[in-house]
Write a protein that holds these residues in place. Structure first.
Motif, PDB file in Angstrom:
ATOM      1  N   VAL A  63       0.828  -1.221   0.000  1.00 17.63           N
ATOM      2  CA  VAL A  63       0.000   0.000   0.000  1.00 17.63           C
ATOM      3  C   VAL A  63       0.853   1.259   0.000  1.00 17.63           C
ATOM      4  CG1 VAL A  63      -1.914  -1.160   1.138  1.00 17.63           C
ATOM      5  CG2 VAL A  63      -0.215   0.043   2.527  1.00 17.63           C
ATOM      6  N   GLN A  64       2.149   1.111  -0.233  1.00 12.08           N
ATOM      7  CA  GLN A  64       3.037   2.270  -0.296  1.00 12.08           C
ATOM      8  C   GLN A  64       2.531   3.299  -1.294  1.00 12.08           C
ATOM      9  OE1 GLN A  64       5.700   3.419   1.207  1.00 12.08           O
ATOM     10  NE2 GLN A  64       6.364   1.707   2.491  1.00 12.08           N
ATOM     11  N   GLY A  65       2.486   4.539  -0.867  1.00  8.56           N
ATOM     12  CA  GLY A  65       2.040   5.606  -1.748  1.00  8.56           C
ATOM     13  C   GLY A  65       0.534   5.770  -1.821  1.00  8.56           C
ATOM     14  N   ARG A  66      -0.195   4.844  -1.203  1.00  8.35           N
ATOM     15  CA  ARG A  66      -1.663   4.908  -1.261  1.00  8.35           C
ATOM     16  C   ARG A  66      -2.305   5.039   0.111  1.00  8.35           C
ATOM     17  NH1 ARG A  66      -4.487   0.645  -3.013  1.00  8.35           N
ATOM     18  NH2 ARG A  66      -2.933  -0.942  -2.449  1.00  8.35           N
ATOM     19  N   ALA A  67      -1.538   4.808   1.162  1.00  7.17           N
ATOM     20  CA  ALA A  67      -2.100   4.787   2.511  1.00  7.17           C
ATOM     21  C   ALA A  67      -1.500   5.889   3.366  1.00  7.17           C
ATOM     22  CB  ALA A  67      -1.834   3.438   3.173  1.00  7.17           C
ATOM     23  N   THR A  68      -2.345   6.528   4.157  1.00  8.71           N
ATOM     24  CA  THR A  68      -1.887   7.481   5.156  1.00  8.71           C
ATOM     25  C   THR A  68      -2.536   7.127   6.484  1.00  8.71           C
ATOM     26  OG1 THR A  68      -3.654   9.030   4.563  1.00  8.71           O
ATOM     27  CG2 THR A  68      -1.510   9.357   3.519  1.00  8.71           C
ATOM     28  N   ILE A  69      -1.788   7.347   7.552  1.00  5.44           N
ATOM     29  CA  ILE A  69      -2.283   7.040   8.886  1.00  5.44           C
ATOM     30  C   ILE A  69      -2.193   8.292   9.734  1.00  5.44           C
ATOM     31  CG2 ILE A  69      -0.008   6.198   9.645  1.00  5.44           C
ATOM     32  CD1 ILE A  69      -1.560   4.132  11.377  1.00  5.44           C
ATOM     33  N   ASP A  70      -3.193   8.461  10.565  1.00  4.77           N
ATOM     34  CA  ASP A  70      -3.277   9.671  11.375  1.00  4.77           C
ATOM     35  C   ASP A  70      -3.546   9.283  12.817  1.00  4.77           C
ATOM     36  OD1 ASP A  70      -5.668  12.313  11.875  1.00  4.77           O
ATOM     37  OD2 ASP A  70      -3.492  12.361  12.149  1.00  4.77           O
ATOM     38  N   ARG A  71      -2.640   9.666  13.689  1.00  3.53           N
ATOM     39  CA  ARG A  71      -2.843   9.457  15.123  1.00  3.53           C
ATOM     40  C   ARG A  71      -1.992  10.469  15.881  1.00  3.53           C
ATOM     41  NH1 ARG A  71       0.241   6.405  19.136  1.00  3.53           N
ATOM     42  NH2 ARG A  71      -1.017   6.408  21.036  1.00  3.53           N
ATOM     43  N   GLU A  72      -2.601  11.192  16.793  1.00  5.62           N
ATOM     44  CA  GLU A  72      -1.853  12.109  17.645  1.00  5.62           C
ATOM     45  C   GLU A  72      -1.174  11.312  18.756  1.00  5.62           C
ATOM     46  OE1 GLU A  72      -4.855  15.951  17.112  1.00  5.62           O
ATOM     47  OE2 GLU A  72      -4.244  15.263  19.091  1.00  5.62           O
ATOM     48  N   ALA A  73       0.021  11.723  19.112  1.00  3.59           N
ATOM     49  CA  ALA A  73       0.768  11.037  20.158  1.00  3.59           C
ATOM     50  C   ALA A  73      -0.054  10.968  21.435  1.00  3.59           C
ATOM     51  CB  ALA A  73       2.087  11.753  20.424  1.00  3.59           C
ATOM     52  N   GLY A  74      -0.127   9.785  21.990  1.00  4.82           N
ATOM     53  CA  GLY A  74      -0.866   9.603  23.225  1.00  4.82           C
ATOM     54  C   GLY A  74      -2.359   9.431  23.038  1.00  4.82           C
ATOM     55  N   SER A  75      -2.819   9.569  21.802  1.00  6.38           N
ATOM     56  CA  SER A  75      -4.254   9.433  21.539  1.00  6.38           C
ATOM     57  C   SER A  75      -4.665   7.973  21.533  1.00  6.38           C
ATOM     58  CB  SER A  75      -4.585  10.068  20.193  1.00  6.38           C
ATOM     59  OG  SER A  75      -5.898   9.743  19.793  1.00  6.38           O
ATOM     60  N   ASN A  76      -5.928   7.723  21.791  1.00  5.38           N
ATOM     61  CA  ASN A  76      -6.441   6.360  21.736  1.00  5.38           C
ATOM     62  C   ASN A  76      -7.253   6.121  20.476  1.00  5.38           C
ATOM     63  OD1 ASN A  76      -8.616   7.953  22.386  1.00  5.38           O
ATOM     64  ND2 ASN A  76      -9.526   6.477  23.801  1.00  5.38           N
ATOM     65  N   THR A  77      -7.063   6.976  19.470  1.00  3.06           N
ATOM     66  CA  THR A  77      -7.749   6.794  18.193  1.00  3.06           C
ATOM     67  C   THR A  77      -6.731   6.827  17.053  1.00  3.06           C
ATOM     68  OG1 THR A  77      -8.187   9.142  17.920  1.00  3.06           O
ATOM     69  CG2 THR A  77      -9.868   7.844  19.054  1.00  3.06           C
ATOM     70  N   VAL A  78      -7.056   6.118  16.005  1.00  2.82           N
ATOM     71  CA  VAL A  78      -6.201   6.114  14.823  1.00  2.82           C
ATOM     72  C   VAL A  78      -7.094   6.019  13.587  1.00  2.82           C
ATOM     73  CG1 VAL A  78      -5.891   3.599  14.844  1.00  2.82           C
ATOM     74  CG2 VAL A  78      -4.175   5.051  13.746  1.00  2.82           C
TER      75      VAL A  78
END
Length: 114
Positions: A63-78
């Motif tokens: 999935v290189q180039g097609r996937a992005t992930i978002d999570r703030e440090a210490g957060s319990n959501t992604v």
């Protein structure tokens, strides 16, 4: 009680995009990382994307180039966002939480089909 709950799966047309969310609760220890894996019948579970508290991101080769992930440090959501989906992306997508031990969600099915 620990809960890891994924949401956002469903049907996607080839070439389309998807967004998945995961929320963890009831985990008393520090969460070091959260991310996504996927699995199809007869195959091993494979990495999609993970992000650590230090901001390190790991993206699976498929999935290189097609996937992005978002999570703030210490957060319990992604959150996961993927573009340019094709039928090979059809799988059950699992959220993984890395804390004092690993926790997994039950998975959400993503089907890429016209």
């Amino acid at each position: 009680q620990v809960q890891v709950v994924e949401s956002g799966g469903g049907f996607v047309q080839p070439g389309g995009s998807l967004g998945l969310s995961c929320a963890a609760s009831g985990i008393r220890s520090v969460i070091y990382a959260m991310g996504w894996f996927r699995q199809t019948p007869g195959k091993e579970r494979e990495l999609v994307a993970t992000k650590t508290n230090s901001g390190q991101i790991y993206i699976g080769d498929s999935v290189q180039g097609r996937a992005t992930i978002d999570r703030e440090a210490g957060s319990n959501t992604v959150r996961l966002h993927m573009d340019s989906l094709n039928p090979d992306d059809t799988a059950v997508y699992y959220c993984k939480v890395v804390a004092s031990e690993d926790y997994w969600g039950e998975g959400t099915l993503v089907t890429v089909s016209s």
